[in-house]
Scaffold this active site. Sequence first.
Site, PDB file in Angstrom:
ATOM      1  N   ASP A 329       0.718  -0.599   3.826  1.00 49.50           N
ATOM      2  CA  ASP A 329      -0.580   0.040   4.030  1.00 49.50           C
ATOM      3  C   ASP A 329      -0.565   0.719   5.400  1.00 49.50           C
ATOM      4  OD1 ASP A 329      -3.493   0.243   3.016  1.00 49.50           O
ATOM      5  OD2 ASP A 329      -3.696  -0.412   5.112  1.00 49.50           O
ATOM      6  N   LEU A 330      -1.022   2.000   5.414  1.00 45.21           N
ATOM      7  CA  LEU A 330      -0.990   2.750   6.660  1.00 45.21           C
ATOM      8  C   LEU A 330      -2.108   2.287   7.582  1.00 45.21           C
ATOM      9  CD1 LEU A 330      -0.287   6.377   5.363  1.00 45.21           C
ATOM     10  CD2 LEU A 330       1.342   4.588   6.023  1.00 45.21           C
ATOM     11  N   ASP A 372      -3.735   5.340   0.830  1.00 43.20           N
ATOM     12  CA  ASP A 372      -2.638   5.164   1.782  1.00 43.20           C
ATOM     13  C   ASP A 372      -1.865   3.887   1.528  1.00 43.20           C
ATOM     14  OD1 ASP A 372      -4.614   3.417   2.459  1.00 43.20           O
ATOM     15  OD2 ASP A 372      -4.550   3.812   4.621  1.00 43.20           O
TER      16      ASP A 372
END
Length: 471
Positions: A329-330, A372
């Site tokens: 996960d960004l 994302d």
Amino acid sequence: MMDLAADAGSQFIRRLILPLCALIAGLIVLAFAGLLWIADYQTQVAVRHQSRLARHALQVQAERLGPSASDYGYWDDAVANIVDKPDLAWMRAQIGAGPEQTLGLDFSFVIGPDGETIYSYVKGSRQNGERVIDLPHAFRFAYRAWLKNPTKTFAAVIPYQSQAVTIAVAPVASVTDVRRPATGYSIVFVDRFDDAALDRLEQNFDLDDLRLSNIAEEAPHPDSAVEIRGNSGDAQKTFLIWNPSRPGDQMLRIVMPFFAVLVLALAALGLLLARFISNSSRLISDREQRAGSDSLTGLANRARLNTELEDAVRRVSRGFSGITVMYIDLDGFKQVNDRFGHACGDELLQEVARRLKDCLRTNDLVARLGGDEFVVLMTGWIERSYIQAIAARILLSIGNPIALSTGQDAHIGCSIGIADSWEPDVTAQGLLKAADAALYEAKAAGKNTLRFHHGFAASPDQHVDIRYAAV
């Protein structure tokens, strides 16, 4: 759909299987040629070794007569009756008849300092002692070789009348009066190289059917003929020949049946493989229809991930592989999206997709689940240390600035949750949930780090806490 699948299978066979079969056939031919070369090389090495043994056998045969000639030459009585006061009766008894009876000699000669024959003895001749026979031309080779070092005994096997003889030339010298200069006299002993000598050498040196011949081509192998050298002007040559052992041929007799079985097995395997590929092409075609790609990044989408994950889990359940899932996960993506707009956010996601693929192996799967969130699927028996290294590489890569089309740089990071397993009861959803749980642990730890979920491991690992701040 089935026609398309069949066509795909035919193309796959033409483009991959047929060249592969041609490659295998070439390798078989190469292997066969290699076997023939190895067999010939082994035989060549063995024959050359036997050739050295044959030369050594000639040397041993010569050395049998050398000490006897020395015993008769290094003798005070010989000096007294040959040099000081020549006595033909003594020579006939001690140099002629005596050595014939004890050594079985065929010729005996006494040679003076000027090279002239003083006394000669021929086995079985009635004229021994009555008429001196000059040293035959064939024996002069040994005498000239002795003249190069007249204080030592010279012995050799040389050709004589289409056969061969063992000849020894020893100096006549005093044993007790070492200060007396060399006399220049010599004794020549000659013994025919008969069948008994050949049989003895054949047994001692393991040379099969050892024999003499005047034609080198009679030898079964070019290297199984050793020339017996004498005078360089001799028109007739004599060779020691034998039937060489051929370990290479023996190896071929043992290996070739197994090689033939291997070729047949490979042919059968090729047919089975072609049938398997033809059937598998339909499954591949159907899988490609079901699978899909993310329209923005070109990565696999959720459907493709689920399919590949289920296949990987089945391989794990059969004990054929291990499996690793990274949930990524960004960190900071929402801020970039809000600040620069959705178009720049899309550019950022595309760059992240490229960097993820650069960090992984070619057979690893990267999927975008949406927004994302990304998932990496890795299969095979992979050490935890290697997985950790890959995850650390991803953290570093994503943490580097991302240039946008606006000319500005975006700074983000990511958090990674990892679940790996090689247990047969693992499930696809269980792995995803475990990786997701590990991701939340990474987030809770302060982001830009990674966590392993150790519920699936064979033995629990400690938490891995690696942090990389975005540059």
